[in-house]
Scaffold this motif. Structure first.
Motif, PDB file in Angstrom:
ATOM      1  N   PHE A   1       4.654  51.071  37.549  1.00 14.73           N
ATOM      2  CA  PHE A   1       3.418  51.568  37.462  1.00 14.73           C
ATOM      3  C   PHE A   1       3.138  52.483  38.677  1.00 14.73           C
ATOM      4  O   PHE A   1       2.585  53.298  38.483  1.00 14.73           O
ATOM      5  CB  PHE A   1       2.628  50.236  37.443  1.00 14.73           C
TER       6      PHE A   1
ATOM      7  N   ALA B   1       4.274  55.919  37.642  1.00 17.96           N
ATOM      8  CA  ALA B   1       3.031  56.188  36.500  1.00 17.96           C
ATOM      9  C   ALA B   1       1.713  56.642  37.080  1.00 17.96           C
ATOM     10  O   ALA B   1       0.812  57.348  36.708  1.00 17.96           O
ATOM     11  CB  ALA B   1       2.953  55.485  35.359  1.00 17.96           C
TER      12      ALA B   1
ATOM     13  N   ARG C   1       5.360  63.848  33.396  1.00 17.70           N
ATOM     14  CA  ARG C   1       4.458  63.095  33.362  1.00 17.70           C
ATOM     15  C   ARG C   1       4.083  62.237  32.068  1.00 17.70           C
ATOM     16  O   ARG C   1       4.215  60.984  31.881  1.00 17.70           O
ATOM     17  CB  ARG C   1       2.928  63.288  33.875  1.00 17.70           C
TER      18      ARG C   1
ATOM     19  N   ARG D   1      -0.226  54.792  38.734  1.00 17.33           N
ATOM     20  CA  ARG D   1      -1.067  53.512  38.603  1.00 17.33           C
ATOM     21  C   ARG D   1      -1.093  52.458  39.332  1.00 17.33           C
ATOM     22  O   ARG D   1      -0.575  51.258  39.369  1.00 17.33           O
ATOM     23  CB  ARG D   1      -0.848  53.090  36.960  1.00 17.33           C
ATOM     24  N   ARG D   2      -1.603  52.941  40.889  1.00 14.99           N
ATOM     25  CA  ARG D   2      -1.236  52.110  41.957  1.00 14.99           C
ATOM     26  C   ARG D   2      -1.863  50.689  41.658  1.00 14.99           C
ATOM     27  O   ARG D   2      -1.457  49.418  42.228  1.00 14.99           O
ATOM     28  CB  ARG D   2      -1.995  52.714  43.080  1.00 14.99           C
ATOM     29  N   GLU D   3      -3.325  50.559  41.163  1.00 13.30           N
ATOM     30  CA  GLU D   3      -4.131  49.432  40.999  1.00 13.30           C
ATOM     31  C   GLU D   3      -3.237  48.433  40.288  1.00 13.30           C
ATOM     32  O   GLU D   3      -3.151  47.349  40.522  1.00 13.30           O
ATOM     33  CB  GLU D   3      -5.413  49.558  40.692  1.00 13.30           C
ATOM     34  N   GLU D   4      -2.629  48.971  39.216  1.00 17.40           N
ATOM     35  CA  GLU D   4      -2.004  48.258  38.239  1.00 17.40           C
ATOM     36  C   GLU D   4      -0.575  47.491  39.079  1.00 17.40           C
ATOM     37  O   GLU D   4      -0.178  46.579  38.777  1.00 17.40           O
ATOM     38  CB  GLU D   4      -1.606  48.822  36.970  1.00 17.40           C
TER      39      GLU D   4
ATOM     40  N   ASP E   1       4.935  58.277  31.340  1.00 14.74           N
ATOM     41  CA  ASP E   1       3.973  57.177  30.571  1.00 14.74           C
ATOM     42  C   ASP E   1       4.540  56.575  29.231  1.00 14.74           C
ATOM     43  O   ASP E   1       4.504  55.573  29.162  1.00 14.74           O
ATOM     44  CB  ASP E   1       2.799  58.036  30.099  1.00 14.74           C
TER      45      ASP E   1
END
Length: 118
Positions: free
Chosen positions: A57, A60, A29, A62-65, A33
């Motif tokens: 994204f 990483a 991870r 970071r689903r919303e991004e 990143d």
């Protein structure tokens, strides 16, 4: 092999995210990143397709991004965006398939969402 392919492709973003996929699958991870940070910096000085950033994204976690970048891909008519409608070996893209927003995005593009999309 992907590290060598990335070097041979001079860090071409789409190849770079393939390498990110392997790093994510290995569970590193911290490196994922760091690779995302590198891609974000690269995007500031050269073109990186929004769909490639969405994939990064997602890798990483970071689903919303990722969906922010998918929306940008839609606005920019990113040629890779329709490929999100089909099954993908890329775990970043695969992770987004369970989100109903992806099916809605395909409909806005005039595509019939794949059966496994909501």
């Amino acid at each position: 092999e992907l590290t060598r392919a990335n070097a041979d492709a001079n860090g071409l973003p789409v190849v770079f995210t393939d390498l990110m996929s392997a790093v994510a699958a290995a569970g590193d991870r911290h490196r994922v990143d760091a690779m995302l940070d590198e891609l974000i910096i690269r995007e500031r000085t050269s073109y990186v397709q929004p769909s490639t950033l969405a994939t990064a994204f997602a890798l990483a976690g970071r689903r919303e991004e990722a969906f922010v970048w998918l929306e940008r891909a839609y606005r920019e008519h990113d040629l890779l965006l329709p490929t999100f409608n089909y099954g993908s070996m890329n775990p970043g893209r695969a992770a987004l398939r369970s989100d109903p927003r992806l099916g809605q995005l395909m409909r806005r593009m005039g595509l019939e969402p794949a059966p496994d999309l909501a």
